[in-house]
Write a protein that holds these residues in place. Structure first.
Motif, short mmCIF file in Angstrom:
data_model
loop_
_atom_site.label_atom_id
_atom_site.label_comp_id
_atom_site.label_asym_id
_atom_site.label_seq_id
_atom_site.Cartn_x
_atom_site.Cartn_y
_atom_site.Cartn_z
N ARG A 32 1.88 -9.44 3.32
CA ARG A 32 2.88 -9.99 4.23
C ARG A 32 3.42 -8.87 5.12
O ARG A 32 3.89 -7.85 4.61
CB ARG A 32 4.02 -10.66 3.45
N VAL A 33 3.34 -9.06 6.41
CA VAL A 33 3.84 -8.08 7.37
C VAL A 33 5.12 -8.63 7.96
O VAL A 33 5.14 -9.68 8.60
CB VAL A 33 2.80 -7.82 8.48
N GLU A 34 6.21 -7.92 7.72
CA GLU A 34 7.54 -8.42 8.11
C GLU A 34 8.12 -7.61 9.27
O GLU A 34 7.70 -6.50 9.54
CB GLU A 34 8.48 -8.35 6.90
N ALA A 89 1.42 -7.61 -1.51
CA ALA A 89 2.11 -6.47 -0.90
C ALA A 89 2.90 -6.95 0.30
O ALA A 89 2.53 -7.93 0.96
CB ALA A 89 1.12 -5.39 -0.48
N THR A 90 4.00 -6.27 0.58
CA THR A 90 4.76 -6.49 1.80
C THR A 90 4.84 -5.18 2.57
O THR A 90 4.97 -4.11 1.97
CB THR A 90 6.19 -6.99 1.51
N VAL A 91 4.74 -5.28 3.88
CA VAL A 91 4.81 -4.11 4.74
C VAL A 91 5.84 -4.37 5.84
O VAL A 91 5.86 -5.46 6.43
CB VAL A 91 3.43 -3.80 5.36
N ASN A 92 6.67 -3.39 6.09
CA ASN A 92 7.64 -3.46 7.18
C ASN A 92 6.98 -2.87 8.43
O ASN A 92 6.76 -1.66 8.50
CB ASN A 92 8.89 -2.66 6.81
N PHE A 93 6.66 -3.71 9.40
CA PHE A 93 5.92 -3.23 10.56
C PHE A 93 6.67 -2.11 11.28
O PHE A 93 6.06 -1.14 11.74
CB PHE A 93 5.62 -4.38 11.53
N GLU A 144 4.73 14.67 7.43
CA GLU A 144 5.63 13.77 6.73
C GLU A 144 4.91 12.52 6.24
O GLU A 144 4.06 11.96 6.95
CB GLU A 144 6.78 13.35 7.65
N GLY A 145 5.24 12.08 5.04
CA GLY A 145 4.80 10.79 4.57
C GLY A 145 5.80 9.72 4.97
O GLY A 145 6.96 10.03 5.27
N HIS A 146 5.38 8.46 4.97
CA HIS A 146 6.24 7.37 5.44
C HIS A 146 6.21 6.22 4.45
O HIS A 146 5.14 5.73 4.09
CB HIS A 146 5.77 6.88 6.81
N VAL A 147 7.39 5.79 4.02
CA VAL A 147 7.51 4.61 3.16
C VAL A 147 7.34 3.38 4.05
O VAL A 147 8.09 3.19 5.01
CB VAL A 147 8.88 4.58 2.45
#
Length: 346
Positions: free
Chosen positions: A344-346, A246-250, A329-332
Motif C-alpha cells: 500500500r502506497v500512502e 507492507a505500507t510505504v509513505n510516498f 543517509e538512510g531513509h525510513v
C-alpha cells in the motif's frame, strides 16, 4: 574513442534490460527441479539476491552473477556501475565479497580494444575499492556490449539476511534515493545536465558495503537490494517471502531531484511499464495518484540501494551504520504489516 556512445548499442540499458517479473516467473515455472542439498541455505525459492551454500558451522559461500548492457556512454563509468551493481547482491545477503569473475560480451567489430579496456578498468577499480581481486572470467563476441561480474562472498550461516525474514511491525529503511532509470532515460534523450549525470554516478558507484555490517545486527530481519524490478517489485518479494504486507509513505521516499523533475515531465523507461504490468495488481495506490508516482516506484534502479526491514528498536543503529559505512543517509519509508502480500502506497 570519445565519440563512441555505448548506449547506441543497447536496446535497454542497465537493470532496465532485465526480463520483466511476470515473464521471468513463467520461464522459471518450466525449469526442471534440480538437486537441493541441505547445505544450500538459499536457492530460488524466495527470490533472494544470491545463492548461499554452507561450508561449515561458521562459514557459507554467497554466490551471484549480474551483468547488463550499457546504461551510460562512458566506458569507464559503465564498468564501474556494472561492477558495483553485481557486488550489491553479496552485500544484500549480509555477505562480505572475497573475489569476482568478469563476465564480458563485446561487439568486437564495433568497439576498439581501448574502449573495451576502459570498461574492464572501471570494473577493476570498483573491485579494488571493495578490497577484492578479479580472479578470472569469460568473454565472448556478441552484438551488444555486456559487462558484469560473478560475485563471491562469505557470511556466517546464522547471519544470512533473506527476503523471508521480515516481521510484522518492522520498519523499512532505504539506503539510496530513487530515480536512476529515469535519469538513464533522460540521458538517452540528451536531457541530463552534467551535474545530474554526476549525481547519477555518485549513487550507482556507491558500494552497498553496509550490508556486511547489517549481518551482525540482531534487529535486522530482511535485506534486499532495489534493482531492475523497482522499489515496489523488490518490496513485494520481501512481502511474499515473509508472508506479510507492507505500507510505504510516498512523501518519505528519497528521490533524486533531477529524476523527479524528469518523470513529472513524462520521462520514464519502458521497463517501468513492464514492471507495473507484472505486479501492479498487488500495489494499492490512491485513485487520484498521478501517473508519475507510479512510474517512480516501478522505476528500474541500476545499482540501487538496500531495502532493510528491521525492528523499530534497531532503526537508529541501522541509520548510524549507513552513515558510517557509506557516508550517506538512510531513509525510513514504511513498515511491514500483517496480512496479504500487498503493498500500500500512502
Amino acid at each position: 574513442m570519445d565519440q563512441i556512445k555505448l548506449t547506441q548499442f543497447s536496446h535497454g540499458g542497465g537493470c532496465g534490460c532485465k526480463i520483466a517479473p511476470a515473464v521471468l516467473s513463467k520461464l522459471l515455472a518450466h525449469a526442471p527441479a534440480g538437486i537441493v542439498p541441505p547445505e544450500l541455505l538459499v536457492g530460488t525459492e524466495t527470490a533472494d539476491d544470491a545463492a548461499v551454500y554452507q561450508l561449515n558451522e561458521r562459514q557459507a559461500i554467497v554466490a551471484t552473477t549480474d551483468f547488463f548492457t550499457p546504461i551510460v556512454d562512458d566506458p569507464y563509468d559503465f564498468g564501474r556501475i556494472a561492477a558495483t551493481n553485481a557486488l550489491s547482491d553479496v552485500y544484500a545477503m549480509g555477505g562480505r565479497p572475497i573475489m569476482a569473475l568478469a563476465v564480458v560480451g563485446m561487439p568486437l567489430d564495433k568497439l576498439p580494444p581501448e574502449v573495451i579496456g576502459r570498461i574492464l578498468e572501471g570494473g577493476a577499480a570498483v573491485c579494488r575499492d571493495a578490497g577484492i581481486p578479479i580472479a578470472g572470467g569469460h568473454s565472448i563476441d556478441v552484438l551488444e556490449p555486456i559487462y558484469g561480474l560473478v560475485g563471491l562472498g562469505v557470511v556466517d550461516p546464522a547471519q544470512v539476511k533473506k527476503n523471508a525474514g521480515a516481521q510484522a511491525g518492522d520498519v523499512l529503511i532505504l539506503t539510496k534515493p530513487l530515480g536512476i532509470g529515469i535519469l538513464s532515460a533522460g540521458l538517452k534523450k540528451g536531457l541530463l545536465a552534467d551535474a545530474d549525470y554526476a549525481e547519477m554516478l555518485r549513487w550507482t558507484t556507491l558500494l552497498n558495503r553496509v550490508g556486511a555490517r547489517l549481518a551482525g545486527m540482531g534487529g535486522v530481519h530482511a535485506v534486499t537490494d532495489v534493482t531492475g524490478f523497482g522499489l515496489a517489485g523488490h518490496l513485494l518479494e520481501i512481502c511474499r517471502g515473509s508472508k506479510l504486507g507492507a505500507t510505504v509513505n510516498f512523501d518519505a521516499l528519497p528521490k533524486i531531484a533531477a529524476a523527479e523533475k524528469l518523470v513529472r515531465d513524462g520521462i520514464a523507461t519502458g521497463a517501468s511499464t513492464r514492471n507495473w504490468a507484472s505486479y501492479g495488481d498487488d500495489v494499492a495506490m490512491a485513485a487520484d495518484a498521478p501517473e508519475w508516482q507510479r512510474k517512480l516506484i516501478t522505476d528500474p534502479q541500476t545499482s540501487g540501494g538496500l531495502l532493510i526491514a528491521c525492528a523499530e528498536s534497531g532503526v537508529d543503529a541501522v541509520l548510524a551504520a549507513i552513515r558510517e559505512e557509506q557516508g550517506s543517509e538512510g531513509h525510513v519509508i514504511g513498515r511491514m504489516v500483517a496480512g496479504a502480500a500487498v503493498l500500500r502506497v500512502e
